[in-house]
Design a protein around this motif. Structure first.
Motif, PDB file in Angstrom:
ATOM      1  N   SER A 100       0.832  -1.211   0.000  1.00 29.10           N
ATOM      2  CA  SER A 100       0.000   0.000   0.000  1.00 29.10           C
ATOM      3  C   SER A 100       0.861   1.253   0.000  1.00 29.10           C
ATOM      4  N   GLY A 101       1.974   1.224  -0.713  1.00 31.47           N
ATOM      5  CA  GLY A 101       2.856   2.373  -0.791  1.00 31.47           C
ATOM      6  C   GLY A 101       3.766   2.563   0.399  1.00 31.47           C
ATOM      7  N   GLU A 102       3.639   1.722   1.433  1.00 29.91           N
ATOM      8  CA  GLU A 102       4.458   1.837   2.621  1.00 29.91           C
ATOM      9  C   GLU A 102       5.657   0.892   2.527  1.00 29.91           C
ATOM     10  N   VAL A 103       6.802   1.338   3.068  1.00 25.89           N
ATOM     11  CA  VAL A 103       8.019   0.525   3.044  1.00 25.89           C
ATOM     12  C   VAL A 103       7.906  -0.592   4.074  1.00 25.89           C
ATOM     13  N   ILE A 104       8.101  -1.830   3.632  1.00 22.41           N
ATOM     14  CA  ILE A 104       8.107  -2.990   4.525  1.00 22.41           C
ATOM     15  C   ILE A 104       9.531  -3.483   4.753  1.00 22.41           C
ATOM     16  N   GLY A 105      10.344  -3.451   3.719  1.00 24.84           N
ATOM     17  CA  GLY A 105      11.714  -3.940   3.848  1.00 24.84           C
ATOM     18  C   GLY A 105      12.417  -3.928   2.504  1.00 24.84           C
ATOM     19  N   VAL A 106      13.582  -4.573   2.458  1.00 23.62           N
ATOM     20  CA  VAL A 106      14.385  -4.659   1.233  1.00 23.62           C
ATOM     21  C   VAL A 106      14.982  -6.064   1.151  1.00 23.62           C
ATOM     22  N   LEU A 107      14.924  -6.661  -0.050  1.00 23.90           N
ATOM     23  CA  LEU A 107      15.589  -7.937  -0.311  1.00 23.90           C
ATOM     24  C   LEU A 107      16.850  -7.633  -1.107  1.00 23.90           C
ATOM     25  N   HIS A 108      18.020  -7.912  -0.509  1.00 25.54           N
ATOM     26  CA  HIS A 108      19.311  -7.629  -1.149  1.00 25.54           C
ATOM     27  C   HIS A 108      19.968  -8.942  -1.559  1.00 25.54           C
ATOM     28  N   LEU A 109      20.407  -9.027  -2.815  1.00 24.16           N
ATOM     29  CA  LEU A 109      21.034 -10.235  -3.351  1.00 24.16           C
ATOM     30  C   LEU A 109      22.407  -9.897  -3.900  1.00 24.16           C
ATOM     31  N   ASP A 110      23.392 -10.747  -3.636  1.00 24.92           N
ATOM     32  CA  ASP A 110      24.739 -10.592  -4.199  1.00 24.92           C
ATOM     33  C   ASP A 110      24.771 -11.285  -5.549  1.00 24.92           C
ATOM     34  N   GLY A 111      24.970 -10.518  -6.611  1.00 26.75           N
ATOM     35  CA  GLY A 111      25.007 -11.081  -7.955  1.00 26.75           C
ATOM     36  C   GLY A 111      23.906 -10.473  -8.809  1.00 26.75           C
ATOM     37  N   VAL A 112      23.763 -11.010 -10.024  1.00 23.43           N
ATOM     38  CA  VAL A 112      22.794 -10.496 -10.992  1.00 23.43           C
ATOM     39  C   VAL A 112      21.802 -11.601 -11.325  1.00 23.43           C
ATOM     40  N   LEU A 113      20.518 -11.269 -11.388  1.00 22.75           N
ATOM     41  CA  LEU A 113      19.488 -12.235 -11.723  1.00 22.75           C
ATOM     42  C   LEU A 113      19.467 -12.488 -13.225  1.00 22.75           C
ATOM     43  N   ASP A 114      19.357 -13.763 -13.614  1.00 22.49           N
ATOM     44  CA  ASP A 114      19.216 -14.082 -15.022  1.00 22.49           C
ATOM     45  C   ASP A 114      17.742 -13.992 -15.410  1.00 22.49           C
ATOM     46  N   VAL A 115      17.485 -14.229 -16.709  1.00 16.96           N
ATOM     47  CA  VAL A 115      16.117 -14.103 -17.211  1.00 16.96           C
ATOM     48  C   VAL A 115      15.200 -15.117 -16.535  1.00 16.96           C
ATOM     49  N   GLU A 116      15.685 -16.320 -16.304  1.00 18.56           N
ATOM     50  CA  GLU A 116      14.885 -17.376 -15.715  1.00 18.56           C
ATOM     51  C   GLU A 116      14.441 -17.022 -14.294  1.00 18.56           C
ATOM     52  N   SER A 117      15.247 -16.204 -13.579  1.00 23.14           N
ATOM     53  CA  SER A 117      14.925 -15.849 -12.188  1.00 23.14           C
ATOM     54  C   SER A 117      13.996 -14.651 -12.082  1.00 23.14           C
TER      55      SER A 117
END
Length: 609
Positions: A396-413
């Motif tokens: 609803s426009g409010e910040v809940i959190g952040v998911l941080h990943l090391d690396g780059v996502l491919d198309v399949e992900s």
């Protein structure tokens, strides 16, 4: 003109293609119009939500104003300022949302004038109260001018919401009509094209059957070893005439035909391999969807942040293999993103950081750096030279959190991260709502102490612990002496003020391990595990003296002295496991304290059998 079979088939095919294109174009246009209608329906929902949030903020601000004037509690004044700001912020969003509708824009402008007038009317008594002129402030509230102003605001908002809901219903009906038109078009156009294609196919088959029969006989003879067999009949079309001529040369090109056959087999093998690869991809995606479903069920069932972190740690590495990372949750009180779960060989220590340090939160969408220098690096990232991906968690426009990943996502992900983020955000919001709801069900709204329901559950639990460990357990029943006098002489607001002051002293003076509850009315209950009645009496004496020293004023009137009587009892083996007998004993001791003159503590003594 149509001596060639190809030209005939091409003409028929062109007609079929044109009909199909017309049908597809009509369906695409109907789909586009339906999507546009639903977009406007969503826009109306946003407008309605903005108006309702504006009115909710105004009502809460009015409650804060009255609460401050009536109770003189500065917390209500702060609530007023905060809710007025929220209401004006929602009104600003409403102004932006109605720019495309002149009629609604005019209503919003009229509503804005009434809103500003109402806010100003509410500020005047509040300012008087802040200057200590509470009687004048209360008189200003009771004057009735605010009620008329609020009525005008409510009338304007209802008129605006009524018009917007009418627009929303009109747009929904338009979308449904367009969907129905697309459905009819597909149900009628498709069968017509199929019938036309079938009719043409019958005609073509009839034109092909005779020359095919002639060629088949010749080919059968050739297969039987008659290499002198030739086709001399006219075929009726240019293509079959050429085919007959080609047949006459077929015997000389049998070797070439064999090579063509082997090439076809290779092509079939390649197609088969591609189908197997596609099947493997579909199977993997099915497994991921099943895994995400199991993860979502567990996250929704998690009751604590630690349990949620365990689910994240167990499932995210399986959903996104080879991508270490960390999940941050937004802490409202600290205005920080705090790490709650880390998996894989995540680089960095996962320290908390502010929302403005992450570009994903600033932009409200994914932010990633695939190579150094290709984009701006978030301040919370430790190693600036490594690729990473940040995905914001919003609700609803409010910040809940952040998911941080090391690396780059491919198309399949790509599809995995979308569903993963939605599930995590939903689970975190659900957990926060459960915490808030549980807190509301066990707290008394006036005093902030635990309520009677929680007291009964906690007492049964402490009795079970005492019975199991043999440690002492005491129960205290107490109430305010002559409480009826405060209500009768000064009003119920003064009585509430006394209860709040007494509750604050009880909650402050007893140990952290003691459970202080409001039993009902002016009665309070304290559950004191791990202490003897004698030691508890010394603590109660300190509390009694502190309460006797309270000096309260209500509307510039002194309320007089305040005192409390206490009854103390201990639970013993042989009593019921719910603690009712201990409560009754403490209540009997309280009755003795009242009878002996009040403002004292009495220990329950068992009568000799």
């Amino acid at each position: 003109m149509f001596l060639s079979l190809t030209s005939r088939i091409a003409a028929v095919g062109a007609l079929v293609v044109i009909a199909l294109l017309a049908l597809v174009a009509s369906l695409v246009d109907a789909s586009r119009q339906s999507r546009e209608s639903f977009r406007w329906v969503t826009h109306s929902a946003q407008v309605i939500e903005a108006m309702e949030e504006t009115m909710a903020g105004l009502r809460d601000a009015e409650s804060g104003q009255r609460g401050y004037v009536l109770t003189q509690n500065p917390g209500y004044a702060q609530s007023f300022d905060r809710r007025v700001a929220d209401s004006l912020q929602s009104f600003s969003e409403l102004v932006e949302l109605t720019r495309d509708n002149p009629a609604q824009k005019a209503r919003v402008q009229s509503f804005g004038s009434l809103l500003s007038e109402r806010v100003e009317l509410m500020r005047q008594p509040l300012e008087l109260a802040r200057q200590g002129r509470f009687d004048e402030a209360e008189a200003a509230i009771v004057g009735g001018r605010g009620l008329d102003s609020m009525g005008q605001v409510l009338l304007a908002s209802q008129e605006f919401l009524g018009e917007e809901r009418r627009l929303q219903m009109d747009r929904i009906e338009a979308a449904e009509r367009r969907l129905e038109w697309g459905k009819r078009l597909a149900l009628i156009g498709g069968p017509l094209i199929a019938l036309f294609s079938l009719s043409v196919s019958v005609m073509v088959i009839r034109g092909i059957r005779r020359p095919v029969r002639v060629i088949t006989r010749a080919m059968t003879s050739l297969g039987s070893g008659d290499l002198d067999q030739r086709i001399t009949d006219r075929m009726g079309s240019r293509e079959f005439n050429r085919l007959a001529q080609g047949y006459n040369q077929m015997a000389d090109r049998l070797a070439t035909a064999s090579d063509d056959q082997r090439r076809s087999e290779r092509e079939l093998k390649q197609v088969h391999h591609e189908l197997l690869s596609s099947s493997q991809v579909l199977r993997q995606r099915g497994e991921v969807i099943e895994l995400l479903g199991g993860m979502a069920h567990r996250m929704q069932a998690a009751r604590t942040e630690a349990e949620l972190a365990q689910v994240i740690h167990a499932f995210v590495p399986r959903v996104l293999p080879g991508l270490p990372g960390v999940l941050y949750a937004y802490n409202n009180s600290r205005n920080l993103l705090v790490p709650i779960s880390t998996w894989g060989d995540h680089e960095g220590d996962g320290d908390a950081f502010g929302p403005d340090q992450c570009w994903a939160l600033r932009r409200g969408q994914s932010h990633f750096v695939s190579e150094p220098g290709t984009d701006i690096v978030c301040d919370h990232v430790g190693d600036k030279d490594h690729a990473y991906h940040c995905e914001p968690l919003l609700a609803s426009g409010e910040v809940i959190g952040v998911l941080h990943l090391d690396g780059v996502l491919d198309v399949e992900s790509g599809f995995r991260i979308k569903v993963l983020v939605e599930n995590i955000a939903s689970a975190m919001v659900n957990q926060q709502l459960q915490r808030d709801l549980k807190e509301q069900t066990i707290r008394d709204p006036l005093t902030g102490l635990f309520n009677r329901r929680y007291m009964e559950e906690a007492l049964a639990l402490e009795v079970a612990r005492s019975a199991r460990s043999g440690s002492p357990l005491c129960v205290v029943m107490c109430d305010v002496d002559h409480f009826k006098r405060f209500n009768d002489e000064f009003g119920h607001d003064a009585g509430d003020l006394v209860l709040q002051a007494v509750a604050a002293e009880l909650g402050h003076r007893f140990r952290d391990g003691d459970i202080v509850c409001r039993y009902g009315g002016e009665e309070f209950t304290i559950i004191a595990p791990g202490t003897t009645p004698e030691a508890l009496l010394q603590r109660i004496e300190t509390v009694r003296q502190a309460i006797a020293g309270i000096s309260l004023r209500h509307r510039n009137q002194a309320l007089g002295s305040t005192s409390m009587s206490f009854g103390v009892a201990s639970w013993r083996p042989g009593m019921d496991r719910e603690g009712r007998a201990a409560l009754q004993a403490a209540d009997a001791a309280l009755y003795r304290a009242k009878k002996e003159g009040r403002n004292r503590a009495v220990l329950h003594v068992e009568e000799a059998a």
